[in-house]
Design an enzyme around this catalytic site. Structure first.
Site, mmCIF file in Angstrom:
data_model
loop_
_atom_site.group_PDB
_atom_site.id
_atom_site.type_symbol
_atom_site.label_atom_id
_atom_site.label_comp_id
_atom_site.label_asym_id
_atom_site.label_seq_id
_atom_site.Cartn_x
_atom_site.Cartn_y
_atom_site.Cartn_z
ATOM 1 N N GLY A 235 0.592 -0.829 0.394
ATOM 2 C CA GLY A 235 0.088 0.231 0.348
ATOM 3 C C GLY A 235 1.428 1.350 -0.133
ATOM 4 O O GLY A 235 1.882 1.191 -0.174
ATOM 5 N N PRO A 236 0.153 2.291 0.141
ATOM 6 C CA PRO A 236 1.291 3.966 0.009
ATOM 7 C C PRO A 236 1.813 4.195 0.911
ATOM 8 O O PRO A 236 1.216 3.252 2.004
ATOM 9 C CB PRO A 236 0.038 4.864 -1.053
ATOM 10 C CG PRO A 236 -1.272 4.460 -0.671
ATOM 11 C CD PRO A 236 -1.538 2.823 -0.439
ATOM 12 N N PRO A 237 2.445 4.548 1.103
ATOM 13 C CA PRO A 237 3.467 5.209 2.480
ATOM 14 C C PRO A 237 2.065 5.887 3.550
ATOM 15 O O PRO A 237 0.896 6.474 2.738
ATOM 16 C CB PRO A 237 4.388 6.553 1.739
ATOM 17 C CG PRO A 237 4.422 6.141 0.554
ATOM 18 C CD PRO A 237 3.045 5.862 -0.060
ATOM 19 N N THR A 239 0.270 4.269 5.196
ATOM 20 C CA THR A 239 -1.307 3.767 5.685
ATOM 21 C C THR A 239 -1.397 2.782 6.968
ATOM 22 O O THR A 239 -2.116 2.467 6.860
ATOM 23 C CB THR A 239 -1.244 3.633 3.975
ATOM 24 O OG1 THR A 239 -0.880 2.444 3.573
ATOM 25 C CG2 THR A 239 -2.015 4.162 2.707
ATOM 26 N N GLY A 240 -0.605 2.471 7.483
ATOM 27 C CA GLY A 240 0.151 2.086 8.338
ATOM 28 C C GLY A 240 0.049 0.772 8.540
ATOM 29 O O GLY A 240 0.354 -0.016 9.397
ATOM 30 N N LYS A 241 0.717 0.127 7.037
ATOM 31 C CA LYS A 241 1.509 -1.020 7.565
ATOM 32 C C LYS A 241 1.977 -1.203 8.346
ATOM 33 O O LYS A 241 2.351 -2.188 9.278
ATOM 34 C CB LYS A 241 2.336 -1.718 6.314
ATOM 35 C CG LYS A 241 1.591 -0.874 4.835
ATOM 36 C CD LYS A 241 1.892 -1.187 3.461
ATOM 37 C CE LYS A 241 3.483 -0.177 2.524
ATOM 38 N NZ LYS A 241 2.907 1.862 3.116
ATOM 39 N N THR A 242 3.824 -0.374 8.536
ATOM 40 C CA THR A 242 4.580 -0.374 10.223
ATOM 41 C C THR A 242 3.794 -0.714 11.892
ATOM 42 O O THR A 242 4.183 -1.840 12.229
ATOM 43 C CB THR A 242 5.601 0.600 10.190
ATOM 44 O OG1 THR A 242 5.829 0.627 8.478
ATOM 45 C CG2 THR A 242 7.020 -0.117 10.397
ATOM 46 N N HIS A 457 -9.433 34.446 -10.081
ATOM 47 C CA HIS A 457 -8.470 33.023 -10.701
ATOM 48 C C HIS A 457 -9.376 31.975 -9.982
ATOM 49 O O HIS A 457 -9.897 30.858 -9.590
ATOM 50 C CB HIS A 457 -7.115 32.543 -10.788
ATOM 51 C CG HIS A 457 -6.260 31.324 -10.620
ATOM 52 N ND1 HIS A 457 -5.720 31.258 -11.609
ATOM 53 C CD2 HIS A 457 -6.732 29.984 -9.798
ATOM 54 C CE1 HIS A 457 -5.190 30.021 -12.060
ATOM 55 N NE2 HIS A 457 -5.561 29.265 -10.641
ATOM 56 N N GLU A 458 -9.528 31.922 -8.441
ATOM 57 C CA GLU A 458 -9.404 30.845 -7.563
ATOM 58 C C GLU A 458 -11.326 30.462 -7.750
ATOM 59 O O GLU A 458 -11.722 29.754 -7.457
ATOM 60 C CB GLU A 458 -8.790 31.439 -5.946
ATOM 61 C CG GLU A 458 -7.754 31.770 -5.957
ATOM 62 C CD GLU A 458 -7.089 29.915 -6.286
ATOM 63 O OE1 GLU A 458 -7.685 29.408 -6.252
ATOM 64 O OE2 GLU A 458 -6.069 29.753 -6.567
HETATM 65 P P1 ADP Z 1 3.658 3.048 6.246
HETATM 66 O O1 ADP Z 1 4.265 1.322 7.177
HETATM 67 O O2 ADP Z 1 2.563 2.484 5.679
HETATM 68 O O3 ADP Z 1 4.832 3.903 5.474
HETATM 69 P P2 ADP Z 1 3.563 3.977 9.250
HETATM 70 O O4 ADP Z 1 2.512 2.086 9.604
HETATM 71 O O5 ADP Z 1 4.300 3.662 9.713
HETATM 72 O O6 ADP Z 1 2.846 3.934 7.539
HETATM 73 O O7 ADP Z 1 2.423 5.237 9.563
HETATM 74 C C1 ADP Z 1 2.679 5.740 10.122
HETATM 75 C C2 ADP Z 1 1.762 6.866 11.385
HETATM 76 O O8 ADP Z 1 0.613 7.076 10.916
HETATM 77 C C3 ADP Z 1 1.619 5.837 12.362
HETATM 78 O O9 ADP Z 1 2.419 5.640 13.161
HETATM 79 C C4 ADP Z 1 -0.004 6.014 12.888
HETATM 80 O O10 ADP Z 1 1.031 7.370 13.299
HETATM 81 C C5 ADP Z 1 -1.126 6.629 11.884
HETATM 82 N N1 ADP Z 1 -1.082 5.557 10.946
HETATM 83 C C6 ADP Z 1 -1.147 5.392 9.244
HETATM 84 N N2 ADP Z 1 -2.318 4.150 9.357
HETATM 85 C C7 ADP Z 1 -3.577 4.807 10.328
HETATM 86 C C8 ADP Z 1 -3.968 3.974 11.219
HETATM 87 N N3 ADP Z 1 -4.848 2.901 9.674
HETATM 88 N N4 ADP Z 1 -5.221 4.416 11.928
HETATM 89 C C9 ADP Z 1 -3.939 5.004 12.855
HETATM 90 N N5 ADP Z 1 -2.828 5.493 12.820
HETATM 91 C C10 ADP Z 1 -2.627 5.301 11.785
HETATM 92 ZN ZN ZN Z 2 -5.915 27.599 -9.573
HETATM 93 MG MG MG Z 3 6.773 1.426 7.197
#
Ligand code: ADP
Ligand code: ZN
Ligand code: MG
Length: 651
Positions: A235-237, A239-242, A457-458
């Protein structure tokens, strides 16, 4: 317009910073640098000694005879057929003695006598010079020191391995730098739980199942189900993978090894593979357990087979990982989790069944997910009563969990800055804008004329958006410049919110984007550089429509572009021939021109509303969605179009 920059990097994993001096020195002793230093020292010494041997020079026999004739020879020593000649002249740069091979022994004595040179003979054993002795002594000494180093270091690492958690492995691995840097999580200390991860219900479900498999393998094997070996979080950076992996560590109640993919490819050739081996050896000892490799793309990149040496190291590491994943018995209970935001660059071999056979998508949160994430993070902060988090969720389509966490944190910081003990709605709204578009920059010098152009513009964007049949509602218009360089922006709800975009959605968006420029041209008969970002985004949309979505009749259903990276920046790679590329561009131009014409038509038809809104914006600098609706209603009743150049500022 709204723009996102998500440069989030995971805040944990990897090496600790800030070692004490002592600790640093110890690490130095255990690192291969010490061998490098030793090697250089030896080389330097040998070189030094070798140089001092230049006191000796090899000459030909005839040269020797010439020396004799010129009376330059002091004495000669005969060692079998070798002559060691001491010359009369001494000094810097002149060899201390010469050597040569005798051509004929018979004439030699006569010659020597004739020249009146002192001569003698000796046995070969005595030709050892002082230099030879020093040289061999020095090399022996160095060898000894090297062996001593190796043995003592090996001992040191082995002892540490026995006392600590990690074990040194034999051979080269024993030096310490081939050991895995995986941190074993202390389950008691890991406080992250699944409840800390909001949204991502599917991902959580998959992971809960994996933890369950690990705890009760019999339940699954009795039905004949194969136990998965690995799962990949993609998934994108941000998003909570770690975070999910941490939650697994907290919930699993079994040993958890956490390692970042880049830790494998650090320093020396071969250490990556050794580290992988060591990681799995440690894991095997602790099974059942979970191994988590974060940012696995660092080692899992496709092997390209070009045979250029540069990739060997990574390939070896990857091969080792593949071998280890094949090697362990699933019943033993090791599950390997990986996380990446670049799944498309991973080697196919990693993804095939029996390795990371399960893919767990961790996507950007939707509206509900965003609200939940905000709630999770709001729990940890003191919030004023009656805070409306939904409003923030509403205004942040496309924001990742990390962005949302950041918004709440910025809001809390703002509260502290003002010496308040709780976060207010105003803090939140400010923080949302700050994270979305940079902070306000009131000090920027903008002339009244420029400000007027910006306002039109806006309003151009906003008005065209409002007049669209099912366009996204306008949330906010502002002409307060931002630190990121935007001079103003119009925020629309639910951008990027759809799973499927219809051709109409995209055309609508194109029209809104070019409407800023259209308003400039309509009201001031000129155009400015302020539309650059709008044009860029419009071009990107048009290109996608033509070359990926098959929305142009001319080009038809052909994928002339492919997305290089689906999660990072959506960068495109062109597969088109030159002619097709020209056609794509032609079609893009057509789409944008059509959008521009429609936007211009809308603005012309609503010129008086445009004026009314723009003048209001000039005074107030901000307009909310509701205010805008109200103003438009008012204007309807006021009637009478005002022409460009005639408007006055109304109170
Ligand atoms: P990734 O590894 O996907 O790049 P991280 O897990 O490092 O992202 O997420 C970074 C921070 O964003 C987490 O420490 C948390 O604070 C917040 N975060 C991201 N996704 C969630 C979620 N689904 N629920 C709660 N906090 C989140
Ligand atoms: Zn514009
Ligand atoms: Mg990560």
């Amino acid at each position: 317009m709204l723009r996102f920059q998500s440069n989030h990097r995971p805040p944990w994993g990897g090496a600790k910073g800030g070692f004490g001096l002592n600790e640093k020195f110890k690490r130095f002793l255990h690192s291969p640098w010490i061998f490098l230093v030793g090697f250089v020292l030896i080389l330097a010494l040998v070189n030094l000694l070798g140089n001092s041997r230049s006191v000796q020079a090899q000459i030909t026999y005839s040269e020797f005879l010439d020396m004799l004739d010129q009376n330059q020879v002091e004495s000669v020593e005969v060692v079998e057929d070798q002559l060691i000649i001491t010359p009369k002249s001494r000094g810097y740069g002149v060899p201390a003695y010469y050597t040569t091979t005798v051509v004929s022994n018979d004439a030699l004595v006569g010659e020597l006598r004739a020249a009146g040179v002192e001569f003698s003979a000796s046995k070969p054993a005595q030709t050892f010079s002082i230099f030879d002795i020093v040289m061999s002594g020095a090399s022996l000494l160095m060898m000894g020191i090297m062996i001593y180093w190796i043995v003592s270091l090996w001992r040191a690492t082995r002892n540490k391995g026995e006392n600590g958690k990690q074990s040194g492995i034999g051979g080269f691995g024993g030096f310490g730098f081939a050991r895995s840097t995986a941190k074993q999580f202390d389950v008691q200390n890991c406080t992250t739980r699944f409840t800390d991860v909001a949204g991502q219900d599917e991902a959580k479900e998959s992971l809960i199942e994996i933890v369950d498999i690990l705890k009760n393998p019999a339940k699954y094997t009795s039905v004949g189900a194969e136990i998965p070996k690995g799962a990949l979080l993609v998934g994108p950076p941000g998003t909570g993978k770690t975070l999910l992996a941490k939650a697994v560590a907290g919930e699993a109640g079994c040993p958890f090894f956490f390692v970042s993919g880049s830790a494998f490819v650090e320093m020396f050739v071969g250490t990556g593979a050794a580290r992988v081996r060591d990681l799995f050896q440690q894991a095997a000892k602790k099974a059942p357990c979970i191994v988590f490799i974060d940012e696995i793309d660092a080692i899992g990149k496709k092997r390209d087979g070009t045979g250029l040496g540069g990739n060997d190291e990574r390939e070896q590491t990857l091969n080792q990982l593949l071998a280890e994943m094949d090697g362990f018995d699933p019943e033993k209970g090791i599950i390997v989790l990986g996380a990446t935001n670049r799944p498309e660059i991973l080697d196919k071999a990693l993804l095939r069944p029996g390795r990371f056979d399960r893919r767990i998508p961790v996507e950007l949160p939707d509206m509900k997910g965003r609200e939940e994430i905000l709630k999770v993070h709001a729990r940890k902060k003191t919030m004023a009563h009656g805070i409306n988090l939904k409003r923030v969720a509403d205004a942040t389509p496309g924001a990742s969990g990390a962005d949302l966490a950041n918004i709440l944190n910025e809001a809390a910081l703002a509260a502290v800055r003002d010496n308040r003990s709780a976060v207010t709605q105003a803090d939140l709204d400010k923080a949302t804008e700050f994270v979305l578009a940079g902070s306000e920059k009131k000090s920027m010098v903008i002339s009244p004329e420029e400000k007027r152009i910006i306002a039109y513009h806006e309003i151009g964007h906003a008005l065209v958006a409002m007049k669209q049949k099912d366009g996204a509602p306008v949330r906010k218009i502002t002409i307060i410049p931002r630190t990121n360089g935007a001079l103003g922006f119009t925020m629309q709800a639910d951008e990027q919110e759809h799973v499927l975009m219809t051709k109409e959605d995209l055309t609508n968006r194109l029209q809104v984007l070019v409407a800023g420029r259209a308003a400039e041209e309509l009201m001031f008969e000129t155009c400015t550089s302020g539309a650059a970002n709008d044009i860029e985004r419009a071009t990107a949309i048009a290109r996608n429509m033509v070359s990926r979505f098959g929305m142009s009749d001319q080009v038809g259903l052909m994928a002339l572009d492919t997305v290089v990276n689906q999660y990072l920046d959506g960068e495109l790679r062109s597969n088109a021939s030159q002619e097709s590329a020209a056609m794509v561009e032609h079609e893009m131009k057509k789409l944008i021109q059509q959008a521009y014409d429609s936007a211009m038509k809308v603005l012309k038809e609503n010129a008086s509303t445009l004026n009314h809104l723009a003048e209001y914006l000039l005074i107030h600098e901000n307009i909310t969605g509701e205010e805008m609706m109200q103003l438009v209603e008012e204007e309807k009743h006021a009637g009478e179009p005002v022409l460009a150049g005639e408007f006055k500022i109304e109170e």
